[in-house]
Enzyme design. Sequence first.
Site, short mmCIF file in Angstrom:
data_model
loop_
_atom_site.label_atom_id
_atom_site.label_comp_id
_atom_site.label_asym_id
_atom_site.label_seq_id
_atom_site.Cartn_x
_atom_site.Cartn_y
_atom_site.Cartn_z
CD GLU A 113 -3.92 0.92 5.51
OE1 GLU A 113 -4.84 0.31 6.18
OE2 GLU A 113 -2.83 0.01 4.26
CG ASP A 115 -0.75 2.03 3.57
OD1 ASP A 115 -0.49 2.33 4.68
OD2 ASP A 115 -1.62 1.91 2.19
CD GLU A 117 0.87 -0.87 1.01
OE1 GLU A 117 0.00 -1.28 1.16
OE2 GLU A 117 0.54 0.20 0.07
CD GLN A 130 1.38 1.50 -3.94
OE1 GLN A 130 1.62 1.72 -4.89
NE2 GLN A 130 0.06 1.07 -3.02
N GLY A 145 -7.59 5.16 -3.48
CA GLY A 145 -5.95 5.38 -3.24
C GLY A 145 -4.93 6.32 -3.43
NE ARG A 284 -7.16 6.93 -8.73
CZ ARG A 284 -6.46 6.61 -7.86
NH1 ARG A 284 -5.25 6.48 -7.67
NH2 ARG A 284 -6.50 6.94 -6.72
#
Length: 292
Positions: A113, A115, A117, A130, A145, A284
Site C-alpha cells: 500500500e 497512502d 490519508e 499522513q 507502517g 518503534r
Amino acid sequence: MALLLPILLFMFTISTKAQDNPPSPGYNPSSRVDTVAYDQAYRTLWGPQNQRFDQSSLTIWLDQSSGSGFKSIKSYNSGYFGTAVKLHPGYTAGVITSFYLSNCEDYPGHHDEIDIEFLGTTLDKPYTLQTNVYIRGSGDGNIIGREHRFHLWFDPTEDFHDYAILWTPNEIIFFVDDVPIRRYPRKSDETFPLRPMYVYGSIWDASSWATENGRYKANYGYQPFVGKYRNFKLKGCEAYSQQSCSPPSGSPAANGGLSRQQMVAMQWVQRRYKVYDYCLDPERDHTKTPEC
C-alpha cells in the site's frame, strides 16, 4: 509618514504571506499528466448511496449508515496518480479521507500500500496529512507502517488542492500542489512495494486510531462528513500489459530523483510542517524498518 505607513503594512503583509508558502519546486509534474474523466478510470467500490458525481467533481460522504469509496478500473505496476481534494471543515475526528494505491483485495493479509490519508481533527487543531508505505503488510496486528505526518501550509477545507503519488521502480514521491513533501527510495526489494496495485479513494470511520491515537471519536452529530475530489490525473504502466512502458518522471531529470530546487522545497516543508517520522520514533522497533 502618514502615507508611507499603509504602504509598509501592505508590503509586510505580502512578505508574511510569501513566507507561509514553500519555495517554488521549479517543476510541475501534474502539468505533464492529462486529466482523465472519473468514469473512464474509476468505478464505485462501496457506498454508492453516499456518492454523487456532477460537473466533473466526485462527492463522497460518511454518515452513520455508511462511508463510500472508489477504485480504478485497471491495476498498475508504476505511474503518476493524482487528484484534487477539498476536505470537510469543522469537527472531523475519527474520519479518514484518503487517496491511495493498494493490492489488498489481491493479497488479503499480505498486501502492499502507498497512502495519502487525511486524519480527521477536532475544532481547534489543523488537519494532519499522513503518508504511509506498506510492504507485504496487513491489518492483522503484524502491520509495519512507514508513516510521515504533516500539517499543511494552507487550510485544505477552503479550496481544492492537488495531491499525488509518483511510484516508479526506484522511488515513491508524494506531492502537494506539485511540491514534493516526501521521497521514499528503493533501498532493497524487501522494503519496497513491487507488486501491481489499484488506485483507491474513500471516506470512512477510523475512530479507533485516526485522531490522536483514538482519543477522539467520530461524532455523528456533525454528519455528513464530506470529501470532494476532482481533476483526476493518471498516467501509469498497466499491470500485465505486453507493451513496454516507462512511468513519468517527477523531476526534470529523466532518470528520476529530485532536482536541487525540488529538494530545497521539500526540505522547507519537512522542517516546518512534518510532525511525525517513523524513523525518528524511539518507541518503534527499527530492526523491522532497516531502510531507516
